[in-house]
Design a protein around this motif. Structure first.
Motif: not given
Ligand SMILES: NC(=O)c1ccc[n+]([C@@H]2O[C@H](COP(=O)([O-])OP(=O)(O)OC[C@H]3O[C@@H](n4cnc5c(N)ncnc54)[C@H](OP(=O)(O)O)[C@@H]3O)[C@@H](O)[C@H]2O)c1
Length: 278
Positions: A199, A217-218, A220-221, A241-242, A245-248
């Motif tokens: 990813k 959205s695509s 990786c964490d 949520k990006s 939960f993914k800490n972008i």
């Protein structure tokens, strides 16, 4: 409203250079002339942000350039839509003469932007994946070529079009690993289309709006999204949520600011240029 004027060149001072220019024309000028760019020209102003010139004469204290050398403006807003200029020695950066003239005229912004974005935000090991939108833009094409040279994989979003296949082949011939349309990505999601690559750890956003949200959205964490353009003229869509939960990480990049921050280190810029040429 633009109009053409002839002006008398000022006298050459000991530290000045005179140079003749070849211009590259860029969409940026539209932003400059409508006042939506952070650099506001003082009118009457000469347009043009990119271009290459040949040094025709130097002041007696100038040692860094000689007549016959090629040089590009160091900073934005130089005004390259002109035939000749007298400027201070520090306003120019020498470029090699063994490259195509058009390449030299356009090297200073888009390819350097691509190179810096691939260098400055995450450590990209060979095999890592970068995802971008606006992939057929001048910056996007430079990203594809530089990433391929670094062994980094690219997933490239374009807008759908009648000659989509032709464009896909063109980008792949430059080194693109995958080319996908915004519509396909929206409909199918990245995981259902591309399983062969890790990813993306870095996203490059040229467009904003829904397209930027698709890149986000695509990823990786823990990945980073760098925004450098706003072609859709719409705010970047950021799914909560990006971030949660993914800490972008969201970052921006502006080549002009990079140059100004590094103006004392022109050698770094010169080496950036040399690497981009290679
Ligand atoms: N931050 C910096 O330092 C920096 C440096 C250089 C450039 N830039 C910016 O980067 C962007 C690209 O510059 P460039 O010179 O590479 O541009 P370019 O070669 O003119 O390409 C423009 C790109 O934008 C796409 N596009 C245009 N309108 C769009 C829309 N409404 N929705 C989605 N995509 C759209 C085009 O796709 P189609 O072919 O589908 O129309 C094409 O891929 C510009 O915003 C520019 O200002 C920023």
């Amino acid at each position: 409203i633009l109009s053409r004027h002839s002006v008398r060149l000022p006298l050459l001072l000991p530290r000045d250079r005179v140079f003749k220019t070849t211009q590259g024309i860029k969409q940026l000028f539209a932003l400059l002339s409508t006042g939506t760019y952070p650099i506001l020209p003082v009118f009457p102003a000469v347009g043009g942000n990119e271009g290459v010139g040949e040094v025709v004469e130097v002041g007696r204290k100038v040692t860094s350039l000689r007549p016959g050398d090629w040089a590009i403006p160091w900073d934005a807003g130089f005004g390259t839509w002109r035939t000749e200029a007298v400027c201070e020695a520090d306003d120019l950066l020498q470029v090699p003469k063994d490259i195509p003239l058009l390449g030299a005229a356009t090297i200073g912004v888009n390819p350097c932007t691509a190179y810096r974005m691939l260098q400055d935000f995450v450590t990209l090991k060979p095999g890592a994946t970068v995802m971008q939108n606006g992939s057929n833009s001048a910056v996007g094409q430079a990203v594809i070529q530089i990433a391929a040279a670094l062994g980094v994989k690219t997933i490239n979003i374009i807008r759908d079009r009648p000659n989509r296949q032709e464009l896909e082949e063109e980008l792949k011939s430059m080194g693109a690993d995958f080319v996908i349309t915004e519509e396909e990505l929206q409909c199918l999601g990245l995981d259902n289309v591309i399983q062969e690559l890790p990813k993306p750890i870095l996203g490059l956003n040229c467009v904003g709006g829904r397209s930027g949200g698709l890149v986000l959205s695509s990823l990786c964490d823990g990945a980073t999204l760098v925004t450098y353009g706003g072609m859709a003229k719409k705010p970047l869509q950021i799914p909560a949520k990006s971030l949660i939960f993914k800490n972008i990480t969201l970052q921006g990049f502006w080549m002009t600011q990079w140059k100004r921050n590094n103006s004392k280190g022109k050698l770094a810029a010169q080496s950036s240029l040399t690497l981009t040429f290679e």
